[in-house]
Design an enzyme around this catalytic site. Structure first.
Site, PDB file in Angstrom:
ATOM      1  N   LYS A  57      -0.355   0.276  -7.196  1.00  0.00           N
ATOM      2  CA  LYS A  57      -0.485  -0.837  -8.153  1.00  0.00           C
ATOM      3  C   LYS A  57      -0.736  -0.350  -9.583  1.00  0.00           C
ATOM      4  CE  LYS A  57      -1.395  -4.620  -5.002  1.00  0.00           C
ATOM      5  NZ  LYS A  57      -2.328  -5.623  -4.460  1.00  0.00           N
ATOM      6  N   ARG A  87      -3.779  -1.867   3.139  1.00  0.00           N
ATOM      7  CA  ARG A  87      -2.353  -2.229   3.008  1.00  0.00           C
ATOM      8  C   ARG A  87      -1.680  -1.172   2.139  1.00  0.00           C
ATOM      9  NH1 ARG A  87       0.987  -5.110  -0.415  1.00  0.00           N
ATOM     10  NH2 ARG A  87       2.489  -6.492   0.580  1.00  0.00           N
TER      11      ARG A  87
END
Ligand code: PT1
Length: 267
Positions: A209, A243
């Site tokens: 991210k 995740r």
């Protein structure tokens, strides 16, 4: 939890499972099987990109991207299938095809989603997001980000329980990168134990991210080492499910953490 992107506009591997504008099911299944072999206990399948700035997708398109793949993986692999969706019809049809978890970045707030999830009997992951992917990164502000996220997640969990989803079937997720500044994301990770104290398992998604890009200036394809570091830090602070895109590497990193845990003297 390994991420299987079925969107042509995914932030990390934009449409790599597409051939001639269509999702290539054989290729997706091979990718899924590789993640299971590498140690994934769950696979997350989503038909809507929710990265910052992503455009919404229609129900028919989302069904078309997700359901055939859920069906195929359920038939061929021994893994829990998580569907990353906010859409009641996708929840219903995926559950009917063998999905094992409903992962909703909107915490079942869409009309009909809570009812569809409860009727499915499946466990759910409730995530915190401020705004919608199209606008969530426009100047996010919180009085106290950890308290705000904790209050939101606890109130959604209570609503789920009232709708017939028992607490044993609820997972919570602070939603890293979803309507949060760099400081908000860091504060949520540092204070993750306060969310763990709500008493429900936590899912954390930080893989590749932009938090990493903002901190150390790496492009998306250069973020594996930092992603592994964040995975271990999240586990150490109480995350139960990580995740991630890079399953083999993440399993190795987490194995070092669990080995150390098991080594600790019992008192
Ligand atoms: C997540 C998550 C998710 N993340 C759950 N589901 C995404 N439960 C999709 C960036 O800042 O963390 N938890 N489903 C992907 N979303 C993003 C958000 C991708 C932010 C990238 C960024 O780069």
């Amino acid at each position: 939890m390994g991420i299987l992107n079925t969107t042509p506009d995914s932030f990390s591997d934009g449409g790599s499972l597409y051939r001639a504008g269509r999702l290539d099911l054989d290729n997706a299944l091979r990718r899924a099987a590789a993640m299971v072999a590498a140690g994934a206990a769950l696979l997350d399948i989503g038909g809507e990109s929710t990265r910052p700035g992503a455009a919404p997708v229609g129900e028919a398109e989302e069904l078309d991207r997700v359901v055939p793949l859920v069906e195929r993986i359920a038939a061929e692999l021994d893994v829990i299938i998580s569907v990353d969706t906010s859409t009641p019809a996708v929840i219903r049809e995926s559950a009917a095809c063998g999905a094992g978890l409903v992962n909703d970045v909107r915490a079942l707030q869409r009309p009909g989603a809570l009812e569809a999830a409860a009727a499915s009997g499946l466990p759910v992951c409730l995530m915190h997001m401020r705004g919608e992917p199209g606008n969530m990164q426009l100047d996010p502000q919180y009085a106290d980000v950890v308290a705000d996220v904790a209050d939101f997640l606890e109130s959604r969990a209570a609503l789920c329980a009232a709708a017939g989803i028992p607490r044993e079937k609820i997972v919570l997720d602070p939603g890293f990168g979803f309507g949060k500044s760099l400081q908000h994301n860091l504060e949520l990770l540092r204070e993750l134990p306060r969310l763990a104290a709500l008493g429900l398992p936590l899912l954390v998604g930080l893989s590749r991210k932009s938090v990493i890009g903002k901190l150390i200036g790496r492009e998306v394809h250069e973020r594996l080492p930092a992603s592994l570091s964040l995975a271990v830090l999240a586990a150490e602070r109480g995350a139960s499910i990580i995740r991630c895109h890079d399953v083999a590497e993440t399993c190795d990193a987490l194995a070092m953490y669990t080995a150390l845990l098991e080594q600790e003297p019992r008192r």
